[in-house]
Design a protein around this motif. Sequence first.
Motif, short mmCIF file in Angstrom:
data_model
loop_
_atom_site.label_atom_id
_atom_site.label_comp_id
_atom_site.label_asym_id
_atom_site.label_seq_id
_atom_site.Cartn_x
_atom_site.Cartn_y
_atom_site.Cartn_z
N ARG A 243 0.83 -1.22 0.00
CA ARG A 243 0.00 0.00 0.00
C ARG A 243 0.86 1.26 0.00
N VAL A 244 1.99 1.21 0.72
CA VAL A 244 2.88 2.38 0.77
C VAL A 244 3.48 2.65 -0.61
N LEU A 245 3.94 1.59 -1.28
CA LEU A 245 4.55 1.77 -2.60
C LEU A 245 3.56 2.35 -3.60
N GLU A 246 2.31 1.99 -3.47
CA GLU A 246 1.28 2.56 -4.35
C GLU A 246 1.18 4.06 -4.15
N ARG A 247 1.31 4.52 -2.93
CA ARG A 247 1.24 5.96 -2.63
C ARG A 247 2.54 6.67 -2.96
N LEU A 248 3.64 5.91 -3.11
CA LEU A 248 4.93 6.52 -3.45
C LEU A 248 5.20 6.57 -4.95
N LYS A 249 4.24 6.15 -5.76
CA LYS A 249 4.44 6.11 -7.21
C LYS A 249 4.87 7.44 -7.81
N ASN B 43 4.92 24.07 8.40
CA ASN B 43 3.50 24.42 8.31
C ASN B 43 2.97 24.35 6.89
N THR B 44 3.70 23.65 5.98
CA THR B 44 3.24 23.60 4.61
C THR B 44 1.91 22.88 4.50
N GLN B 45 1.02 23.39 3.68
CA GLN B 45 -0.30 22.80 3.49
C GLN B 45 -0.49 22.30 2.06
N GLU B 46 0.60 22.13 1.31
CA GLU B 46 0.48 21.66 -0.07
C GLU B 46 -0.10 20.24 -0.08
N THR B 47 -0.97 20.00 -1.06
CA THR B 47 -1.67 18.71 -1.11
C THR B 47 -1.43 17.97 -2.42
N ASP B 48 -0.50 18.43 -3.27
CA ASP B 48 -0.26 17.72 -4.52
C ASP B 48 0.35 16.36 -4.22
N GLU B 49 0.27 15.45 -5.19
CA GLU B 49 0.67 14.06 -4.97
C GLU B 49 2.13 13.93 -4.59
N ARG B 50 3.00 14.70 -5.23
CA ARG B 50 4.43 14.56 -4.94
C ARG B 50 4.75 15.02 -3.52
N THR B 51 4.15 16.12 -3.09
CA THR B 51 4.39 16.60 -1.74
C THR B 51 3.92 15.59 -0.71
N GLN B 52 2.74 15.02 -0.94
CA GLN B 52 2.23 14.01 -0.02
C GLN B 52 3.12 12.77 -0.01
N VAL C 244 6.38 12.71 -0.57
CA VAL C 244 7.60 13.04 0.18
C VAL C 244 7.35 12.97 1.68
N LYS C 245 6.21 13.49 2.12
CA LYS C 245 5.88 13.42 3.55
C LYS C 245 5.73 11.97 4.01
N LEU C 246 5.07 11.17 3.18
CA LEU C 246 4.91 9.75 3.51
C LEU C 246 6.26 9.06 3.59
N LEU C 247 7.14 9.37 2.65
CA LEU C 247 8.45 8.74 2.62
C LEU C 247 9.25 9.06 3.88
N LYS C 248 9.14 10.28 4.37
CA LYS C 248 9.86 10.65 5.60
C LYS C 248 9.40 9.79 6.77
N THR C 249 8.10 9.53 6.86
CA THR C 249 7.59 8.70 7.95
C THR C 249 8.04 7.26 7.78
N VAL C 250 8.03 6.75 6.55
CA VAL C 250 8.47 5.38 6.30
C VAL C 250 9.94 5.21 6.69
N LEU C 251 10.75 6.23 6.42
CA LEU C 251 12.17 6.16 6.81
C LEU C 251 12.31 6.06 8.33
N LYS C 252 11.50 6.80 9.06
CA LYS C 252 11.53 6.72 10.52
C LYS C 252 11.16 5.32 10.99
N TRP C 253 10.18 4.72 10.32
CA TRP C 253 9.78 3.35 10.67
C TRP C 253 10.92 2.37 10.41
N LEU C 254 11.57 2.47 9.27
CA LEU C 254 12.66 1.55 8.94
C LEU C 254 13.80 1.68 9.94
N MET C 255 14.12 2.90 10.34
CA MET C 255 15.21 3.09 11.30
C MET C 255 14.83 2.54 12.67
#
Length: 494
Positions: free
Chosen positions: A197-203, A219-228, A230-241
Motif C-alpha cells: 500500500r505504501v509503494l502505491e502511494r509513493l508512485k 507548516n506547509t499545506q500543499e496537497t499535490d501528490e508529490r508533496t504528499q 515526500v511526507k509519507l516517505l519521511k515517515t516510512v524512513l523513521k519506521w525503517l530506522m
Amino acid sequence: MLMFDWQGLFRNYGNAFLPVLWPHLEQLASNPHESSQRCLCEITAGLIRGSKHWSFSKVDRLWQLLCPLIRTALNNITVETYTDWGTCIATACEGRDPRKLHWLFELLMESPLSGEGGSFRDASLLYVLQGGLAQQQWRVSELLHRLLAYLEPKLTQVYKNVRERIGSVLTYIFMIDVALPHTRPTSSPHVAEFVTRVLERLKPLTSEPEIHNHVHEENTQETDERTQAVKLLKTVLKWLMASAGRTFTTPVQQQLQLLPVLFKIAPVEIDESYDEMKQDARTCLSLMSQGLLYPEHIPLVLAALEEMAASRSWHARFSVLTYLQITVFYNLFTLLSLPAEVLRIRKLVMQLLLDEQLEVRDMACTTLSGLLQCQFFPLDSCLQTQLQTLSQTSLPKARGELASMDLVRRHAGVLGLSACILSSPYDVPQWMPQILMELSDHLNDPQPIEMTVKKTLSEFRRTHHDNWQEHRQCFTDDQLLVLTNLLVSPCYYA
C-alpha cells in the motif's frame, strides 16, 4: 508511597479508600505540575494493578470514574510528565489480560492524532498508547489492526516528532509478524501488505531518477501528490530506522521493495546542507545492509542491486557499492558458501568499475580492493588479464565521445590494478612487482589516470615503508631500480 505500596493497598482492602482518595486524585489530575502528575501516575498504576481480582461490578464502577480522570490528566500532559504517563500505562498493562483492561485501551485509542494541542500532544499520546500496547504483544491483534487503519491516512505528517513516534509505533504493530517454518501466519498486521500500500502511494516518486526533498517548512499545506509522497516517505524512513534493532526477524523481501527508493535519496557525501530525508535514507541503507541474510535471501538482494546498478542516477550506482561492501562483510561466510553468487558480485563490481562517472569508478576500486583483501574471490590470472587488457586500451589523439569511452576503459583498468596493490598492504605477493611496473607506465597518462597512479604509489610507500628491507627482495634489480626512483622522487606525488 511507591506504586507497589498503592497496589498492595488496593489489592488487600479493595475500594474502601477510594471515597477518601478521589477528591485528591481529581485535584492532582487538574494540576499540570510535574510532582502532582508523577504522584497521580504512581497511584493510578497501583490502582489498576491492585484491582486485578476485584469483582466485575467494582471494576466497572472504577473505570467509570478513572477514564475521565486519565483523560483530564492527558489533556494536561507536558514535556516533564509524558514519560511518567508512558511508564504508568506500561506498568499497569504489564502481564495483564487485555480484555480486563478494555476500558483503558478504548480510552487511549480515542483520536491520539487529533491535532488538538499541537504536535507535542499528538506525539505524547502515541507514546502513552505505545507503552500499553507494547506490553500486550500478540494479545491485541485486533487493536493493532485498528490502530494501523487509523494511522495510515495520517502518515503524511510534516512534524518531525510525530513522524518519529509514528515510526516507533509501526515497529510494535509489525513486531509479531514473524514467519516460522510449518506455522500459520499470525493474526497481527503484516508488513508485506503494508509495504504494498505504501509503494502505491509513493508512485509519484518512483519514476524520478533522484528524489529531492522540497518540503522544508513545517507548516506547509500543499496537497499535490508529490508533496504528499515526500511526507509519507519521511515517515516510512523513521519506521525503517526504528525497526532495525527491535524486530525479531528482518523482512528482507519487503525491504527490497523499498531499496530502489532509498538509493535515489541517499547522498554520496554528508555535509550540513543535506536535509533530514537524505540523512535518514543513508542511515536506513546502512542499517539494512548490516542485516543477517539467509541463503535464500541473497539472490533477491543481488537482483535488486543489479537493477539499481543500471540506474540513471550515479548517486544510486555509488550507493549500490557502499551497500554491497557492508552486506558482504556482514554475511561473508554465507556468501562464500554460494559460489554462483560470488561470481555475480564480482561481475557487478567489474561493471561499476567501467562506469562513466568518476566517483562510481573510484568507489568500485575501493570495493574491489576490500573484496580481494578479505579473499572473497581470488586474484586469478583471468582477473589480472582482464584488468591489464583494460589498462592497455589505446587513447586516440582526437577528442570526442569515443575517446572519452576509451579513457574510461583505460582508467578502469588502472583502478583495477591499483585495487590489487592496495589489497595487500602488509606483504608483497608474487604478482605485485609486475603490476607495479605496469602502473608506472601510466604516470604520464591524462587525468584522472595519472592521479590514480600517484595515489597508489604514495599509499604503497606508506604501507611498506617499515618492512621495505624485507620486501625489496621480492623485486628484480631492474624492477627495484624503477620502483626506487618512483618512490623517492617527490615529483610523482600529488
